[in-house]
Design a protein around this motif. Structure first.
Motif, PDB file in Angstrom:
ATOM      1  N   HIS A   1      -7.266   2.760  10.056  1.00 41.07           N
ATOM      2  CA  HIS A   1      -6.039   2.388   9.361  1.00 41.07           C
ATOM      3  C   HIS A   1      -5.033   1.712  10.303  1.00 41.07           C
ATOM      4  O   HIS A   1      -4.300   0.823   9.883  1.00 41.07           O
ATOM      5  CB  HIS A   1      -5.405   3.624   8.734  1.00 41.07           C
TER       6      HIS A   1
ATOM      7  N   GLU B   1      -2.914   1.503  -5.045  1.00 39.99           N
ATOM      8  CA  GLU B   1      -2.697   2.932  -5.258  1.00 39.99           C
ATOM      9  C   GLU B   1      -4.043   3.595  -5.482  1.00 39.99           C
ATOM     10  O   GLU B   1      -4.922   3.033  -6.161  1.00 39.99           O
ATOM     11  CB  GLU B   1      -1.773   3.139  -6.468  1.00 39.99           C
ATOM     12  N   ASP B   2      -4.247   4.783  -4.908  1.00 40.25           N
ATOM     13  CA  ASP B   2      -5.551   5.443  -4.982  1.00 40.25           C
ATOM     14  C   ASP B   2      -5.588   6.600  -5.979  1.00 40.25           C
ATOM     15  O   ASP B   2      -6.522   7.395  -5.972  1.00 40.25           O
ATOM     16  CB  ASP B   2      -5.986   5.938  -3.597  1.00 40.25           C
TER      17      ASP B   2
ATOM     18  N   ASP C   1       1.177   5.622  -0.772  1.00 32.70           N
ATOM     19  CA  ASP C   1       0.407   6.858  -0.877  1.00 32.70           C
ATOM     20  C   ASP C   1       1.374   8.034  -0.851  1.00 32.70           C
ATOM     21  O   ASP C   1       2.544   7.886  -0.484  1.00 32.70           O
ATOM     22  CB  ASP C   1      -0.596   6.959   0.277  1.00 32.70           C
TER      23      ASP C   1
ATOM     24  N   ASP D   1      -2.237   5.984   3.982  1.00 27.09           N
ATOM     25  CA  ASP D   1      -2.645   7.367   4.216  1.00 27.09           C
ATOM     26  C   ASP D   1      -2.184   7.841   5.591  1.00 27.09           C
ATOM     27  O   ASP D   1      -1.882   9.020   5.785  1.00 27.09           O
ATOM     28  CB  ASP D   1      -4.169   7.475   4.103  1.00 27.09           C
TER      29      ASP D   1
ATOM     30  N   GLN E   1      -7.098   3.324   1.825  1.00 30.64           N
ATOM     31  CA  GLN E   1      -5.649   3.384   1.632  1.00 30.64           C
ATOM     32  C   GLN E   1      -4.944   3.416   2.996  1.00 30.64           C
ATOM     33  O   GLN E   1      -4.907   4.440   3.683  1.00 30.64           O
ATOM     34  CB  GLN E   1      -5.282   4.614   0.803  1.00 30.64           C
TER      35      GLN E   1
ATOM     36  N   TYR F   1       0.863  -1.176   0.000  1.00 31.80           N
ATOM     37  CA  TYR F   1       0.000   0.000   0.000  1.00 31.80           C
ATOM     38  C   TYR F   1       0.906   1.236   0.000  1.00 31.80           C
ATOM     39  O   TYR F   1       1.734   1.401   0.902  1.00 31.80           O
ATOM     40  CB  TYR F   1      -0.906   0.028   1.223  1.00 31.80           C
TER      41      TYR F   1
ATOM     42  N   THR G   1      -9.562   5.935  -1.603  1.00 32.31           N
ATOM     43  CA  THR G   1      -8.750   6.689  -0.651  1.00 32.31           C
ATOM     44  C   THR G   1      -9.118   6.331   0.781  1.00 32.31           C
ATOM     45  O   THR G   1      -8.258   6.290   1.673  1.00 32.31           O
ATOM     46  CB  THR G   1      -8.938   8.194  -0.881  1.00 32.31           C
TER      47      THR G   1
ATOM     48  N   GLU H   1       2.397  10.742  -6.596  1.00 28.62           N
ATOM     49  CA  GLU H   1       1.944   9.372  -6.337  1.00 28.62           C
ATOM     50  C   GLU H   1       2.809   8.365  -7.097  1.00 28.62           C
ATOM     51  O   GLU H   1       3.109   7.276  -6.581  1.00 28.62           O
ATOM     52  CB  GLU H   1       0.477   9.222  -6.757  1.00 28.62           C
TER      53      GLU H   1
ATOM     54  N   TRP I   1       4.523   4.177   2.687  1.00 26.73           N
ATOM     55  CA  TRP I   1       4.135   2.862   2.188  1.00 26.73           C
ATOM     56  C   TRP I   1       4.303   1.824   3.279  1.00 26.73           C
ATOM     57  O   TRP I   1       5.092   1.977   4.209  1.00 26.73           O
ATOM     58  CB  TRP I   1       4.941   2.475   0.946  1.00 26.73           C
TER      59      TRP I   1
END
Length: 404
Positions: free
Chosen positions: A397, A347-348, A253, A383, A380, A251, A377, A305, A278
């Motif tokens: 998260h 990836e968002d 961002d 984030d 994610q 993941y 998002t 990104e 990440w």
């Protein structure tokens, strides 16, 4: 370093004689002193030590990894070295004891520090359901005592969602305020905490560490805020629940120049840089996490990104290659399906995804299968590594980030 024999040092270091030193061979101005030992801190000392160590390890049958030069293999034993510290992995205690004895017999001065948990200060607990938990309550308590927050209320998040830290050149310096703790000492302890057991603190800690050279009042308040969060979550840590049906997942961002402000960019030009974050999972267990400023200034959200994906994959690809080599050497790996050389990248940003999917922009890693997926998002996980979040989003998260 100093245990390297003089004839193997391969290092010549000389300097002028200090004033007042006399020699038997004439004036001290005509002579220099030559260093005979390989001392820590010299320019080539680390290289000399590493060459000596590799030579000794190879003499007793260890083979260095082609993926990571700090990893060595011999039969069913793995040795991981970091400068002059190391960790042995093996099937049983007797096997490791024999290897340590052989290393000592080869001429290396080695000291057995016992279980890694005793050495690195992390409490490693294996629960009956197979879950392995990493906690550091002793270090957290030490940080709380250092900052001395007393009966201050605990905070649900480590950083204020409404505040971005910058240089604050117009504010009082940290030493002029009423704080009664050492800024750099507490920051160092927080940094070690984020690298070992509390990845959810990474963004907030990196923000305060960035200004260690010239901390201000707001930076001290940010540390107090982090410690108030630790007071509420001191029982939390990393939890590993291996899921054999999962392989590698990444993941990543980025925030596009989130800290930039024209009012203080002259005092802190780095605010124009975007931040990458990440987290990499293997078998649904977090193994690598990072929150870093990008080395170049991105001119758009797409570029920021895309750079974040590039930075994350520099960790993903060597890790996948290392797992492949472990399988080839018949080491037991947790999951065999899907194949370990397969990774999903979440990836968002659709623009960054499109750039990554263009055939002409792919790097030279055709032997590795990387699948890039779009993600909302709100889902994610990375984030939390790029910006301060509201309580509900952060806690959601954190549950996945820390494997809870």
């Amino acid at each position: 370093y100093k245990h390297i024999p003089k004839h193997q040092s391969k290092l010549t270091c000389t300097w002028n004689c200090p004033k007042g030193i006399e020699t038997r061979h004439g004036s001290s101005r005509e002579h220099v002193l030559m260093l005979l030992s390989n001392l820590y801190g010299q320019k080539k000392a680390g290289c000399v030590w590493n060459s000596y160590l590799v030579e000794k390890l190879c003499s007793i049958g260890f083979q260095p990894s082609l993926i990571d030069e700090c990893i060595f293999f011999r039969d069913d034993v793995i040795f991981i070295v970091y400068v002059d510290d190391g960790i042995f992995l093996g099937p049983n205690d007797q096997s490791l004891t024999n290897v340590i004895w052989e290393i000592s017999a080869a001429g290396l001065d080695i000291e057995d520090q016992g279980h890694p948990a005793d050495y690195i200060g992390v409490m490693i607990t294996k629960h009956s359901n197979g879950c392995i938990e990493f906690t550091q309550r002793a270090l957290i308590d030490a940080i709380i005592n250092d900052v001395n927050i007393g009966n201050a209320y605990a905070k649900p998040v480590p950083a204020k969602a409404t505040q971005q830290l910058h240089a604050f050149k117009d504010s009082l310096q940290f030493d002029e305020c009423d704080f009664n703790f050492n800024y750099r000492s507490v920051t160092g302890k927080l940094n070690y905490l984020t690298q070992t057991s509390l990845s959810d603190l990474l963004f907030a800690t990196h923000q305060v560490a960035k200004y260690s050279s010239d901390p201000r009042n707001e930076h001290g308040e940010a540390i107090v805020y982090i410690v108030q969060y630790l007071k509420k979550t001191r029982h939390l840590g990393l939890k590993f629940r291996p899921n054999q049906s999962k392989g590698f997942e990444c993941y990543c961002d980025a925030d596009f120049a989130e800290n930039w402000n024209k009012d203080f960019d002259q005092h802190d030009p780095s605010t124009a840089k975007s931040r990458s974050g990440w987290v990499i999972f293997y078998a649904r267990c977090p193994i690598i996490w990072a929150s870093k400023l990008q080395s170049q200034v991105a001119l758009s959200t797409n570029k920021a990104e895309y750079i974040a994906m590039s930075m994350a994959l520099r960790d993903v690809i060597p890790t996948m290659e290392l797992m492949t080599k472990l399988r080839e050497r018949n080491f037991k790996v947790i999951c065999t399906q899907p194949q370990v050389y397969y990774c999903k990248v979440f990836e968002d940003n659709l623009g960054a995804l499109e750039l990554a999917r263009l055939l002409k922009l792919r790097p030279r890693t055709k032997h590795i299968n990387i699948k890039i997926l779009s993600i909302s998002t709100d889902d994610q996980i990375a984030d939390a590594l790029t910006k301060p979040l509201a309580q509900n989003t952060f806690c959601r998260h954190r549950k996945y980030l820390c494997g809870a």
